[in-house]
Design a protein around this motif. Structure first.
Motif, short mmCIF file in Angstrom:
data_model
loop_
_atom_site.label_atom_id
_atom_site.label_comp_id
_atom_site.label_asym_id
_atom_site.label_seq_id
_atom_site.Cartn_x
_atom_site.Cartn_y
_atom_site.Cartn_z
N THR A 5 9.68 37.77 -13.82
CA THR A 5 8.56 36.86 -13.58
C THR A 5 7.63 36.84 -14.79
OG1 THR A 5 8.69 37.39 -11.23
CG2 THR A 5 6.70 36.29 -11.99
N LEU A 6 7.38 38.00 -15.36
CA LEU A 6 6.53 38.09 -16.54
C LEU A 6 7.16 37.33 -17.71
CD1 LEU A 6 4.02 39.27 -17.87
CD2 LEU A 6 5.39 41.29 -18.45
N GLN A 7 8.47 37.42 -17.86
CA GLN A 7 9.16 36.68 -18.93
C GLN A 7 9.03 35.18 -18.72
OE1 GLN A 7 13.16 38.20 -18.81
NE2 GLN A 7 12.67 39.98 -20.11
N ALA A 12 6.71 30.05 -20.29
CA ALA A 12 5.95 28.87 -19.87
C ALA A 12 4.71 28.68 -20.75
CB ALA A 12 5.55 28.99 -18.41
N ILE A 13 4.04 29.75 -21.09
CA ILE A 13 2.86 29.67 -21.97
C ILE A 13 3.27 29.16 -23.35
CG2 ILE A 13 1.12 31.06 -23.17
CD1 ILE A 13 0.93 32.75 -20.61
N ILE A 14 4.36 29.66 -23.88
CA ILE A 14 4.82 29.24 -25.21
C ILE A 14 5.21 27.76 -25.20
CG2 ILE A 14 6.65 29.53 -26.92
CD1 ILE A 14 6.57 32.55 -26.22
N LEU A 16 4.24 25.42 -23.06
CA LEU A 16 3.04 24.63 -22.82
C LEU A 16 2.21 24.50 -24.09
CD1 LEU A 16 1.29 23.14 -20.74
CD2 LEU A 16 0.16 25.32 -20.30
N SER A 17 2.05 25.59 -24.83
CA SER A 17 1.29 25.52 -26.07
C SER A 17 1.98 24.64 -27.11
CB SER A 17 1.01 26.91 -26.62
OG SER A 17 2.22 27.56 -26.96
N ALA A 18 3.30 24.65 -27.15
CA ALA A 18 4.03 23.78 -28.06
C ALA A 18 3.83 22.32 -27.69
CB ALA A 18 5.52 24.12 -28.05
N TRP A 19 3.85 22.00 -26.41
CA TRP A 19 3.60 20.62 -25.97
C TRP A 19 2.18 20.19 -26.31
CZ3 TRP A 19 6.41 16.65 -24.47
CH2 TRP A 19 7.71 16.87 -24.06
N ILE A 20 1.22 21.04 -26.09
CA ILE A 20 -0.18 20.71 -26.40
C ILE A 20 -0.34 20.45 -27.88
CG2 ILE A 20 -2.53 21.66 -26.47
CD1 ILE A 20 -1.90 23.00 -23.77
N TYR A 21 0.26 21.28 -28.72
CA TYR A 21 0.17 21.09 -30.16
C TYR A 21 0.84 19.78 -30.59
CZ TYR A 21 0.57 21.80 -35.15
OH TYR A 21 0.49 21.63 -36.50
N ALA A 22 1.99 19.48 -30.02
CA ALA A 22 2.70 18.24 -30.36
C ALA A 22 1.87 17.02 -29.97
CB ALA A 22 4.06 18.21 -29.69
N ILE A 23 1.28 17.05 -28.80
CA ILE A 23 0.43 15.94 -28.35
C ILE A 23 -0.79 15.81 -29.26
CG2 ILE A 23 -1.07 15.16 -26.47
CD1 ILE A 23 1.05 16.35 -24.55
N TYR A 24 -1.39 16.92 -29.63
CA TYR A 24 -2.54 16.90 -30.54
C TYR A 24 -2.18 16.26 -31.87
CZ TYR A 24 -5.91 18.72 -33.91
OH TYR A 24 -6.82 18.82 -34.92
N ARG A 25 -1.04 16.64 -32.45
CA ARG A 25 -0.62 16.07 -33.74
C ARG A 25 -0.31 14.58 -33.63
NH1 ARG A 25 -2.49 17.84 -37.84
NH2 ARG A 25 -0.86 16.79 -38.96
N ILE A 26 0.26 14.16 -32.52
CA ILE A 26 0.55 12.74 -32.32
C ILE A 26 -0.76 11.95 -32.24
CG2 ILE A 26 1.45 11.05 -30.66
CD1 ILE A 26 3.70 13.13 -30.09
N ILE A 27 -1.73 12.48 -31.51
CA ILE A 27 -3.03 11.81 -31.40
C ILE A 27 -3.70 11.72 -32.76
CG2 ILE A 27 -5.37 12.05 -30.46
CD1 ILE A 27 -4.04 13.15 -27.90
N GLN A 28 -3.67 12.80 -33.55
CA GLN A 28 -4.27 12.78 -34.88
C GLN A 28 -3.59 11.76 -35.78
OE1 GLN A 28 -7.03 14.40 -36.04
NE2 GLN A 28 -7.28 14.93 -33.89
#
Length: 75
Positions: A5-7, A12-14, A16-28
């Motif tokens: 479960t911890l894995q 999931a955190i990794i 999710l953070s990759a998706w957030i970064y990709a969306i941020y770069r696309i918006i920029q």
């Protein structure tokens, strides 16, 4: 079972953070799509654009801050 479960949580955190970064770069990229100087760190084309803008108008070019910040770093 707890280790698995911890894995999943860490993965999931990794992801999710990759998706957030990709969306941020696309918006920029979309925001700065009309800025010819975006991403340029002082190439010859950048200098030519600044010269042309200075000749055509007396107002500051859009990338004025980048050009002055770049020149201060190189001094």
């Amino acid at each position: 079972m707890e280790l698995l479960t911890l894995q999943y949580i860490i993965v999931a955190i990794i992801v999710l953070s990759a998706w957030i970064y990709a969306i941020y770069r696309i918006i920029q990229t979309i925001k700065h799509s009309k800025d010819k100087c975006y991403g340029c760190a002082g190439c010859t084309l950048h200098d030519e654009i600044l010269k042309k803008q200075r000749q055509q108008s007396s107002s500051r070019p859009r990338c004025y801050r980048k050009a002055s910040a770049f020149s201060q770093k190189n001094q």
